[in-house]
Design a protein around this motif. Structure first.
Motif: not given
Length: 489
Positions: A117-142
């Motif tokens: 990540p280039h900055s703290g805001i970028d790090a938080n965006l990565v974290a938010f979308w990683a959580i969404l991908a893990t908690r929402v996207e992956a179960p829905e795809l399954a």
């Protein structure tokens, strides 16, 4: 090397002369192309040497960290991850990123580290979308029998997009000390999520864990964000994890401001967020004293999603900055850094005590981290007026909201002060007591001005002779604690 690489405890004359020669040569090369940039660079060092820097989010990186950023790694595109790039010829970038991640894991005791990540805001965006991908996207795809979003029908994709965009986030409010990225509505975090904020106890200014738990039970967020940018106290992250677990939320901690106190083992046990959070984000500058950049630490179940930060939300990683992160993290693993972190906290206490004995008003009545938040309304000023008057006197601070701030987020009622930068210079408790005295002197001699037009909350008058008197007193402190001692251009 166990000596501090920045302060007056840095290695001896040979180190300083080597660094001086490197900077002189670099500036000569720059000067041959654009002399105004070389001049501005020299002036920036002079200005930093001549001012009392109390901005909590700033520090001074070592010559080794700074020099690392000016390298051939600037020329490389390296989208992707270690060993899996979208460009050829990235073997040296792989080495750099691997070393930075290794140092981060070892320093913070984290199972996984992502240093792109280039900055703290970028790090938080990565974290938010990683959580969404893990908690929402992956179960829905399954559930839909798909392995990738490209396998979905248009109807299923629209349904998934709707679910991704309607998740809930609970974060600390801006006026209580949270950050813009913790759900502030004008920020992208407040637009991504259905957001609610928690604050602090209106009587003490302290975090009220029972109130946070109550809000979590009522709101049932997917993500609870802990951490702060202007809260002058420690947080019990074990308690925050208990709250998250009770409501089935992912605990994300933003430790951008206090990462140096975690790395330096000032914050341990329940006050160390890394063992308790599912995902921890940070910047690599501020109290960590590295280059400007961000980083994500994660538990194993989130690592795969975090690793897709580029190209999920990031552009090509800045390889030269990752190299500088590796150097800074290596420095932070030295015993000298733990001593530095301890001094940062001790100096903050001395600064707070200096204000309190001069009858200044501090949010929460003090500090137990690196931040002191001064409510300037007792001086009859707004934060904007106080910030500007202090700058006139050579004291660099930033205005900041206080809880339930009547002046809003632009003019504010407070100034935020941090001790990491001046501690890097070698300032000790007696010096910070003197700094408190100088700040009170300036604010006591500043008068708000009613302007005939325009926002009066920004107008002020500084009593004649005050700026000159404070500059002279500051110069004594600065001369006794030189920045980059022995470094000459």
């Amino acid at each position: 090397m166990t000596a501090d690489p920045v302060t007056s405890h840095a290695p001896g004359a040979e180190y300083a002369e080597t660094a001086s020669a490197a900077y002189r040569a670099a500036l000569q090369v720059i000067e041959s192309v654009e002399p105004r940039i070389a001049a501005a660079t020299r002036k920036e060092l002079a200005d930093q040497r001549d001012s009392l820097k109390l901005i909590a989010s700033e520090n001074y990186a070592s010559p080794a960290v700074l020099l690392t950023m000016g390298s051939w790694f600037s020329d490389k595109y390296a989208e992707g991850t270690i060993g899996h790039r979208f460009y050829a010829g990235c073997q040296n970038v792989d080495t750099v990123e691997s070393l930075a991640a290794e140092h981060a894991r070892e320093l913070f005791g984290a199972p996984y580290a992502y240093v792109q990540p280039h900055s703290g805001i970028d790090a938080n965006l990565v974290a938010f979308w990683a959580i969404l991908a893990t908690r929402v996207e992956a179960p829905e795809l399954a559930n839909l029998g798909a392995k990738h979003v490209n396998d979905l029908s248009e109807a299923d994709w629209e349904s998934l997009r709707n679910k991704l965009g309607n998740q809930r986030l609970l974060g600390m409010s801006l006026d209580a000390g949270g950050h813009l990225t913790h759900g502030f509505r004008p920020n992208i975090s407040g637009k991504m999520f259905h957001q609610r904020s928690y604050g602090t106890d209106p009587n003490t200014g302290f975090l009220d864990y029972d109130a946070v738990a109550k809000a979590a039970r009522e709101f049932k967020p997917l993500i609870i964000v802990a951490g702060y940018s202007a809260y002058p106290r420690r947080v019990n992250f074990a308690t925050m994890r208990e709250i998250a677990d009770e409501v089935g939320a992912t605990l994300m901690v933003d430790m951008a401001h206090f990462a140096g106190l975690v790395a330096g083992k000032v914050f341990t046990g329940d006050e160390d967020p890394v063992p308790h959070a599912h995902v921890t984000t940070t910047t690599t500058h501020k109290s960590l004293r590295g280059p400007r950049g961000g980083m994500v630490l994660a538990q194993p179940e989130y690592s795969d999603a975090v690793d897709k930060g580029c190209p999920m939300v990031l552009g090509g990683p800045l390889s030269h900055v990752m190299a500088a992160k590796a150097v800074a993290l290596a420095e932070a693993r030295q015993p000298a850094f733990q001593a530095y972190a301890r001094r940062v906290a001790d100096n903050a206490q001395a600064l707070a005590d200096g204000f309190l004995k001069r009858d200044a008003n501090l949010v929460t009545g003090g500090t137990d981290n690196h931040i002191v938040l001064l409510d300037v309304t007792s001086f009859g000023l707004t934060g904007r007026q106080a910030e500007s008057a202090l700058l006139d006197a050579g004291i660099v601070t930033n205005r900041n909201s206080v809880p339930s701030d009547p002046n809003g987020a632009w003019y504010t009622s407070g100034i935020r002060l941090g001790t990491p930068a001046l501690t890097t210079r070698g300032f000790g408790p007696d010096d910070f007591d003197r700094v408190a005295e100088l700040i009170v002197d300036v604010l006591s001699n500043t008068t708000p001005t009613q302007a005939s037009s325009g926002p009066s909350k920004a107008k002020y008058t500084l009593a004649a002779g005050t700026a000159e008197r404070i500059h002279a007193a500051s110069a004594e402190l600065l001369e006794a604690n030189p920045l980059y001692p022995g470094l000459t251009l």
